[in-house]
Motif scaffolding. Structure first.
Motif: not given
Length: 633
Positions: A209-221
């Motif tokens: 989930m940490i990696i998933f939230y990081s990936a989602t944050a990348g898309v948001t950026l």
């Protein structure tokens, strides 16, 4: 890295993949899932307690689903069998929940059945964490299946119930699903939930989930305009998911990266990520991702006019859908057999409940009949869609072949005209420059200047000829607009004839020009020069030595007829009838294909200018070309 006003748009785009990715079975430990699965498998022979054994099997099944789905089903069924023998309700419910997750991408009917059975057991034993898991998974099932149910209601109920759990590790996954399904959240609420879910994942060291939230944050950026920072964050998440064996996260990241690359115009990189995602989906059994990647590739190649590749991927897509439909049919029959055996066991336990079981069985058979009819209908529909896709691709291929034939034909004409008509002015230039080069010592200054003037004039007329040819080429393209102008006819005839003066002088041909100075026509200058040059070229070419070329005009209120007559051998009426068509240019008797093509081009140009061109001739009596022009636009 939290979303602002653009968060709503981002959530809609990510919804489908997020729902699939966050299908939850329980939080991971602080080390790689592969390592945990290996440790659990190695511990199985040492476990003597059956209850503990079932729990470990269910845990392996949950973790296996994130990589190889077949392993998930194997361990869940094995755990269910042992749990049934020991009447271990929680073990049975966990196994049913795991099987429901496995069938989510293959048979949503069986998936709903297993989730429902697990939910009833969890409620019976008052397992609140289990109830939260099933409600969350049912919400995901409804969202992915687009069955019309209220997915948001199940997710919200699971989220509210999770607040009372002693261990809140499951909430990070619930929140990720909440954010993806509930598109009505405000930016502020979205940000607060995102931070809460990310914090919980880090608290329990839930690396997936940490990696998933990081990936989602990348898309948001990326969506907020920080494209390079977002891309770097997403690439790092992909690297971490690959190292730790989180195949589901990795496949989802391929999808997000492909969107970014295509958005930046880096089509090849985008296609590479799509094909990587397609291959990984097939390898690890993610049917829902496989169909998504195949559909994206099909849409891309269809949009970019590559029908062969588009057909390949639409074939993969339809084949996978047909495979899923067949699997659903097969599993439906298996479920019927299971229901019959379950009914027989219950009859042996209590005859008093036989009527109830009979009604339940009949209802089940009816539901299965409806389901089987639906599966047959869906299979037929998939076949029709496949046939329709093949028909459309065939039609597209035929249309493109026709366009290619037209283009090849046009290119052939263009090459022939250039080879024939462009050669004459260049021959003149070569001849004059040869005289100047070889006999320069014998020439006086006046003669040298005269040759230079001839060279300059020929070069200028050659450019004029090329302008006419380019105008014809433009007229063959879409968007060409014809703009006529008023032109003095006599001057244009003189300009057109400069190409052939040397040839006429060599053959002692006299040009008689009976055209008044004041005659004005309305036409396109370069196209009219092109037509006049070709008419004068033919007259010069076929005139005998010492012949006369006569240019005359006849005028009325709206039209002017220009006639160019030579004293050559003439032509038969049969040849006149085909003079301005491609048949004349391609005939076996024609030794000047470029000239024949030039006449057909002249005919096209005359049509564009709303003019008319024709010829009159008889064998032994010469030939006369007529060009009828408008005096007003």
């Amino acid at each position: 890295m939290m979303p602002d006003q653009s968060a709503l748009i981002i959530r809609k785009r990510l919804m489908f993949f997020v729902v699939l990715l966050t299908m939850l079975f329980g939080p991971t430990t602080g080390f790689s899932q592969i390592a945990e699965v290996r440790d659990l498998e190695s511990s199985l022979p040492k476990i003597k307690d059956s209850i503990r054994y079932v729990d470990v099997l269910n845990r392996i099944g949950m973790l296996s689903h994130l990589q190889y789905r077949d392993s998930c089903l194997y361990y869940a069924q094995k755990a269910e069998g042992i749990a049934l023998r020991h009447q271990y309700d929680k073990g049975i419910a966990d196994a049913l929940n795991c099987q429901g997750i496995y069938y989510l991408a293959i048979n949503n009917y069986l998936s709903a059945k297993y989730f429902n059975d697990a939910l009833q057991i969890y409620k019976k034993i008052d397992d609140q964490e289990g109830i939260c898991k099933v409600n969350m998974n049912v919400g995901s099932l409804i969202s992915v299946n687009k069955s019309g149910g209220n997915a948001q209601q199940y997710i919200q109920e699971a989220y509210e119930n999770s607040k009372s759990l002693k261990k809140d590790s499951i909430r990070s996954i619930l929140i990720s699903k909440y954010l993806s399904i509930d598109t009505s959240l405000s930016s502020q609420r979205f940000k607060a939930l995102f931070e809460e879910g990310d914090a919980i994942a880090k608290k329990y060291k839930d690396h997936r989930m940490i990696i998933f939230y990081s990936a989602t944050a990348g898309v948001t950026l990326y969506k907020e305009g920080q494209k390079q920072a977002g891309l770097d964050t997403l690439l790092n998440a992909l690297k971490q998911a690959d190292l730790m064996g989180y195949e589901s996260v990795k496949v989802w990241t391929y999808a997000a990266l492909s969107d970014m690359m295509l958005d930046q115009g880096k089509d090849q990189l985008g296609i590479n990520y799509l094909t990587n995602g397609l291959e990984a989906s097939e390898e690890f059994g993610y049917a829902e991702y496989y169909t998504t990647f195949a559909e994206k590739l099909y849409s891309y190649y269809k949009l970019h006019g590559q029908p062969e590749k588009a057909y390949y991927y639409v074939s993969l897509l339809l084949a996978k859908r047909d495979q899923i439909a067949k699997a659903a049919d097969k599993s439906g029959y298996n479920y019927l057999n299971f229901a019959l055996r379950e009914n027989e066991n219950m009859e042996l336990k209590s005859k008093a409940d036989s009527r109830f079981r009979m009604v339940a069985l009949l209802a089940c058979l009816f539901a299965l009949s409806i389901a089987l009819l639906f599966f047959v209908y869906r299979s037929l529909r998939v076949k029709r869609e496949h046939a329709e896709a093949q028909r459309k691709l065939h039609e597209l291929t035929l249309r493109q072949n026709i366009e290619l034939q037209k283009t090849n034909h046009f290119n052939t004409m263009l090459i022939s005209v250039i080879a024939h008509d462009v050669r004459q002015p260049f021959s003149t230039v070569v001849m004059l420059s040869s005289i100047f080069n070889k006999e320069v010592d014998l020439l006086g200054e006046e003669e040298k200047l005269e040759i230079m003037r001839e060279l300059n004039g020929t070069a200028q007329k050659s450019l004029s000829f090329m302008d006419g040819l380019l105008e014809w080429i433009k007229s063959k393209k879409n968007g060409f607009e014809y703009h006529p102008e008023k032109l003095i006819l006599k001057g244009l005839i003189h300009e057109a004839n400069t190409f052939f003066q040397m040839g006429q002088e060599k053959k002692l041909i006299r040009l008689e020009l009976d055209v008044p100075e004041h005659i004005v026509v309305c036409a396109h200058k370069q196209m009219l020069l092109f037509i006049l040059r070709n008419m004068l070229n033919n007259a010069t070419k076929f005139s005998p030595v010492g012949g006369v070329i006569t240019v005359a005009v006849e005028q009325n209120e709206t039209e002017i007829v220009v006639s160019i007559n030579d004293e050559g051998m003439g032509m038969s009426q049969k040849k006149i009838d085909h003079l301005f068509t491609l048949a004349a240019a391609n005939g076996d008797e024609n030794q000047n294909n470029g000239a024949g093509l030039a006449l057909s081009i002249s005919y096209e140009m005359a049509t564009i200018m709303k003019a008319r061109i024709h010829a009159r001739s008889a064998l032994g009596k010469g030939t006369t070309f007529f060009l009828t022009l408008k005096t007003k636009g």
